[in-house]
Write an enzyme that holds these catalytic residues in place. Structure first.
Site, PDB file in Angstrom:
ATOM      1  N   GLU A 118      23.042  64.906  12.741  1.00  0.00           N
ATOM      2  CA  GLU A 118      23.479  65.395  14.055  1.00  0.00           C
ATOM      3  C   GLU A 118      22.699  66.595  14.562  1.00  0.00           C
ATOM      4  OE1 GLU A 118      27.574  66.558  12.980  1.00  0.00           O
ATOM      5  OE2 GLU A 118      27.032  68.631  13.430  1.00  0.00           O
ATOM      6  N   HIS A 136      30.775  66.815  17.396  1.00  0.00           N
ATOM      7  CA  HIS A 136      31.234  68.008  16.665  1.00  0.00           C
ATOM      8  C   HIS A 136      32.073  68.894  17.588  1.00  0.00           C
ATOM      9  CE1 HIS A 136      30.146  70.204  12.763  1.00  0.00           C
ATOM     10  NE2 HIS A 136      31.268  70.714  13.227  1.00  0.00           N
ATOM     11  N   ASP A 146      42.437  65.439  -3.802  1.00  0.00           N
ATOM     12  CA  ASP A 146      41.742  66.723  -3.729  1.00  0.00           C
ATOM     13  C   ASP A 146      41.302  67.081  -5.137  1.00  0.00           C
ATOM     14  OD1 ASP A 146      41.238  69.689  -3.527  1.00  0.00           O
ATOM     15  OD2 ASP A 146      42.001  69.357  -1.502  1.00  0.00           O
ATOM     16  N   LYS A 172      43.278  73.549   4.441  1.00  0.00           N
ATOM     17  CA  LYS A 172      43.990  73.965   5.656  1.00  0.00           C
ATOM     18  C   LYS A 172      44.076  72.826   6.681  1.00  0.00           C
ATOM     19  CE  LYS A 172      41.126  77.508   5.720  1.00  0.00           C
ATOM     20  NZ  LYS A 172      40.702  77.507   4.304  1.00  0.00           N
ATOM     21  N   ILE A 173      42.933  72.195   6.963  1.00  0.00           N
ATOM     22  CA  ILE A 173      42.925  71.144   7.994  1.00  0.00           C
ATOM     23  C   ILE A 173      43.633  69.887   7.485  1.00  0.00           C
ATOM     24  CG2 ILE A 173      41.438  69.636   9.386  1.00  0.00           C
ATOM     25  CD1 ILE A 173      39.353  71.966   9.356  1.00  0.00           C
ATOM     26  N   ASP A 187      33.372  62.649  14.346  1.00  0.00           N
ATOM     27  CA  ASP A 187      33.073  63.865  15.122  1.00  0.00           C
ATOM     28  C   ASP A 187      31.817  64.528  14.567  1.00  0.00           C
ATOM     29  OD1 ASP A 187      33.779  65.858  17.137  1.00  0.00           O
ATOM     30  OD2 ASP A 187      34.158  67.201  15.447  1.00  0.00           O
ATOM     31  N   CYS A 203      37.336  67.332   3.344  1.00  0.00           N
ATOM     32  CA  CYS A 203      36.801  68.151   2.248  1.00  0.00           C
ATOM     33  C   CYS A 203      35.427  68.680   2.658  1.00  0.00           C
ATOM     34  CB  CYS A 203      36.721  67.324   0.961  1.00  0.00           C
ATOM     35  SG  CYS A 203      35.681  65.875   1.125  1.00  0.00           S
ATOM     36  N   PRO A 204      34.932  69.703   1.969  1.00  0.00           N
ATOM     37  CA  PRO A 204      33.615  70.235   2.343  1.00  0.00           C
ATOM     38  C   PRO A 204      32.502  69.308   1.873  1.00  0.00           C
ATOM     39  CG  PRO A 204      34.491  71.423   0.453  1.00  0.00           C
ATOM     40  CD  PRO A 204      35.549  70.448   0.857  1.00  0.00           C
ATOM     41  N   THR A 215      35.993  64.082  10.554  1.00  0.00           N
ATOM     42  CA  THR A 215      35.830  65.275  11.402  1.00  0.00           C
ATOM     43  C   THR A 215      35.387  66.437  10.516  1.00  0.00           C
ATOM     44  OG1 THR A 215      38.177  65.801  11.151  1.00  0.00           O
ATOM     45  CG2 THR A 215      37.552  64.609  13.142  1.00  0.00           C
ATOM     46  N   SER A 216      34.819  66.111   9.354  1.00  0.00           N
ATOM     47  CA  SER A 216      34.493  67.177   8.409  1.00  0.00           C
ATOM     48  C   SER A 216      32.998  67.500   8.415  1.00  0.00           C
ATOM     49  CB  SER A 216      34.991  66.794   7.018  1.00  0.00           C
ATOM     50  OG  SER A 216      35.202  67.945   6.260  1.00  0.00           O
ATOM     51  N   ARG A 217      32.200  66.716   7.714  1.00  0.00           N
ATOM     52  CA  ARG A 217      30.744  66.881   7.754  1.00  0.00           C
ATOM     53  C   ARG A 217      30.111  65.495   7.676  1.00  0.00           C
ATOM     54  NH1 ARG A 217      31.533  71.029   9.615  1.00  0.00           N
ATOM     55  NH2 ARG A 217      30.880  73.111   8.984  1.00  0.00           N
TER      56      ARG A 217
HETATM   57  P1  NAI Z   1      39.555  74.195   3.095  1.00  0.00           P
HETATM   58  O1  NAI Z   1      38.616  74.941   2.230  1.00  0.00           O
HETATM   59  O2  NAI Z   1      40.841  74.835   3.488  1.00  0.00           O
HETATM   60  O3  NAI Z   1      39.903  72.785   2.415  1.00  0.00           O
HETATM   61  C1  NAI Z   1      38.949  71.968   1.805  1.00  0.00           C
HETATM   62  C2  NAI Z   1      39.645  71.202   0.706  1.00  0.00           C
HETATM   63  O4  NAI Z   1      38.700  70.298   0.123  1.00  0.00           O
HETATM   64  C3  NAI Z   1      40.170  72.102  -0.417  1.00  0.00           C
HETATM   65  O5  NAI Z   1      41.523  71.831  -0.691  1.00  0.00           O
HETATM   66  C4  NAI Z   1      39.276  71.754  -1.602  1.00  0.00           C
HETATM   67  O6  NAI Z   1      39.940  71.850  -2.846  1.00  0.00           O
HETATM   68  C5  NAI Z   1      38.912  70.311  -1.264  1.00  0.00           C
HETATM   69  N1  NAI Z   1      37.760  69.838  -2.017  1.00  0.00           N
HETATM   70  C6  NAI Z   1      36.684  70.547  -2.482  1.00  0.00           C
HETATM   71  N2  NAI Z   1      35.845  69.739  -3.156  1.00  0.00           N
HETATM   72  C7  NAI Z   1      36.404  68.502  -3.101  1.00  0.00           C
HETATM   73  C8  NAI Z   1      36.019  67.248  -3.641  1.00  0.00           C
HETATM   74  N3  NAI Z   1      34.907  67.099  -4.360  1.00  0.00           N
HETATM   75  N4  NAI Z   1      36.824  66.183  -3.421  1.00  0.00           N
HETATM   76  C9  NAI Z   1      37.966  66.322  -2.711  1.00  0.00           C
HETATM   77  N5  NAI Z   1      38.396  67.490  -2.183  1.00  0.00           N
HETATM   78  C10 NAI Z   1      37.609  68.563  -2.384  1.00  0.00           C
HETATM   79  O7  NAI Z   1      38.707  73.774   4.378  1.00  0.00           O
HETATM   80  P2  NAI Z   1      39.250  73.369   5.809  1.00  0.00           P
HETATM   81  O8  NAI Z   1      39.353  74.586   6.673  1.00  0.00           O
HETATM   82  O9  NAI Z   1      40.423  72.496   5.664  1.00  0.00           O
HETATM   83  O10 NAI Z   1      37.999  72.535   6.360  1.00  0.00           O
HETATM   84  C11 NAI Z   1      37.650  71.283   5.807  1.00  0.00           C
HETATM   85  C12 NAI Z   1      36.297  70.869   6.345  1.00  0.00           C
HETATM   86  O11 NAI Z   1      36.406  70.640   7.757  1.00  0.00           O
HETATM   87  C13 NAI Z   1      35.215  71.962   6.244  1.00  0.00           C
HETATM   88  O12 NAI Z   1      34.566  71.885   4.994  1.00  0.00           O
HETATM   89  C14 NAI Z   1      34.279  71.619   7.359  1.00  0.00           C
HETATM   90  O13 NAI Z   1      33.264  70.794   6.830  1.00  0.00           O
HETATM   91  C15 NAI Z   1      35.125  70.794   8.331  1.00  0.00           C
HETATM   92  N6  NAI Z   1      35.284  71.417   9.651  1.00  0.00           N
HETATM   93  C16 NAI Z   1      34.925  70.672  10.742  1.00  0.00           C
HETATM   94  C17 NAI Z   1      35.062  71.207  12.017  1.00  0.00           C
HETATM   95  C18 NAI Z   1      34.722  70.409  13.244  1.00  0.00           C
HETATM   96  O14 NAI Z   1      34.651  70.966  14.349  1.00  0.00           O
HETATM   97  N7  NAI Z   1      34.503  69.115  13.136  1.00  0.00           N
HETATM   98  C19 NAI Z   1      35.540  72.582  12.216  1.00  0.00           C
HETATM   99  C20 NAI Z   1      35.941  73.255  10.981  1.00  0.00           C
HETATM  100  C21 NAI Z   1      35.785  72.677   9.752  1.00  0.00           C
END
Ligand code: NAI
Length: 344
Positions: free
Chosen positions: A263, A295, A173, A153-154, A258, A205-206, A232-234
């Site tokens: 952290e 964050h 991905d 999504k992001i 971020d 990615c997660p 901005t992920s983890r």
């Molecule tokens: P999402 O689940 O919609 O997308 C994650 C994508 O990563 C998926 O397309 C998945 O197939 C892919 N993925 C999974 N394993 C992978 C790998 N080994 N290599 C490459 N791609 C892989 O998640 P969304 O909503 O897009 O969020 C992404 C990340 O953003 C979250 O996991 C979270 O860690 C982080 N996040 C950070 C925030 C912040 O405030 N900084 C707030 C919300 C989310």
């Protein structure tokens, strides 16, 4: 219904109070984080509501079960802080799968523009009536290549934003999205090709065992000189020591973070009166080409409303129907389902 709310910040309360009242949920707000020492506070509550830096390991899950807690409502999307295998069959776990991909993607672009156009430097200078431009030269994003790792999504919103700037996108991905690769301005490639050809790399990615330290010394070695790294992920997607070495050697042109692996004891809190013990973070922050936000990417009014509404409706929906589409781990399920990934 009573829910113990851990790691409360002032900005959490208004929206949770609003939706709590509307749906008949009483929140008790604790400033402390959930961990093995604080789990006892959940005694007498039906559930707990936790965020990214609460500890939900096996010990905490067992303690929550002992004091009668039935569910863990994550008010975030990521769940790397929860021992899902241990939770399975013991306690219900809900999450907010998406609260605003726009908030995170837009913050990522804000960090990128701030960094490459030196806005952070210019802001401080002009407040001091220093209107010199020396050292503020940036570069155009138009025509540059951005590598996007994780096209969920992001990642996809970020790709749309980058395309608006006239950038080319190399995407990676594990599970590529249908219809995203147009064979031209957006192409799925292998990681090595992404590393070798991207001017900017953004992580969406997660955090999993597989993605832990995916940006390490070896990966940085494969990158273009001057690459800009956005995370901005983890935090633990990036090996911070390797990033620091890459910045010192001038291989990495800039980094915008971020999130940071260590952290949890620092971010979201005012540590300005303390001596920062983390030398790697201190050194990173001291670099003129590193921007760290704590964050903050999710923090928009729109996202806070969505987080509260989804968390509350997750809980209420589950109690009404016994099911919740945002449940990660089904208490009544079996361990085989969990191992095969069917439970989340
Ligand atoms: P999402 O689940 O919609 O997308 C994650 C994508 O990563 C998926 O397309 C998945 O197939 C892919 N993925 C999974 N394993 C992978 C790998 N080994 N290599 C490459 N791609 C892989 O998640 P969304 O909503 O897009 O969020 C992404 C990340 O953003 C979250 O996991 C979270 O860690 C982080 N996040 C950070 C925030 C912040 O405030 N900084 C707030 C919300 C989310």
């Amino acid at each position: 219904m009573k829910v113990a709310f851990f790691d409360t910040k002032s900005y959490d309360k208004p929206s949770f109070e609003k939706y709590g009242k509307e749906y008949g949920i009483e929140f008790k707000y604790f400033e402390t984080k959930l961990n093995a020492d604080t789990a006892e506070l959940a005694h007498g509550f039906d559930g707990v509501c936790v965020f990214v830096n609460d500890t939900v390991d096996a010990e905490v899950i067992d303690k929550l079960c002992e004091v009668g807690v039935q569910f863990i409502a994550l008010r975030c999307a990521g769940f790397n802080n929860v021992d899902m295998k241990h939770a399975f069959g013991r306690i219900h776990v809900f999450r907010v799968p998406a609260y605003s991909p726009y908030a995170v993607a837009e913050h990522t672009m804000a960090l990128l523009l701030t960094s490459i156009r030196r806005i952070h430097k210019a802001y401080i200078r002009s407040r001091d009536f220093n209107f010199s431009l020396s050292g503020l030269t940036g570069f155009d994003l138009h025509g540059k290549t951005v590598g996007v790792i994780g096209t969920g999504k992001i990642g996809r919103v970020f790709i749309d934003i980058c395309r608006g700037f006239g950038m080319r996108v190399l995407a990676y991905d594990k599970y590529p999205a249908q219809g995203l690769d147009n064979g031209d301005t957006v192409r799925y490639v292998e990681l090595d090709e992404l590393f070798a050809n991207s001017d900017i790399i953004s992580l969406h990615c997660p955090l999993t065992e597989e993605t832990h330290h995916m940006i390490n010394a070896e990966a940085i070695e494969k990158c273009k000189k001057g690459v800009v790294i956005l995370n901005t992920s983890r935090g633990a997607l990036v090996d911070a020591e390797a990033l620091l070495a890459g910045i010192k050697s001038r291989k990495v042109g800039a980094a915008c973070l971020d999130v940071y692996e260590e952290e949890s004891d620092l971010f979201f809190e005012d540590n300005s009166g303390h001596i920062l013990e983390d030398d790697t973070l201190a050194r990173l922050i001291s670099m003129p080409n590193v921007i760290v936000t704590s964050h903050q990417a999710f923090l928009t009014e729109d996202a806070l409303e969505n987080i509260a509404e989804t968390t509350v409706t997750n809980i209420v929906g589950f109690y009404k129907s016994g099911e919740c589409p945002n449940e990660l781990c089904y208490r009544g399920g079996n361990a085989e389902d969990c191992k095969s990934g069917k439970c989340f």
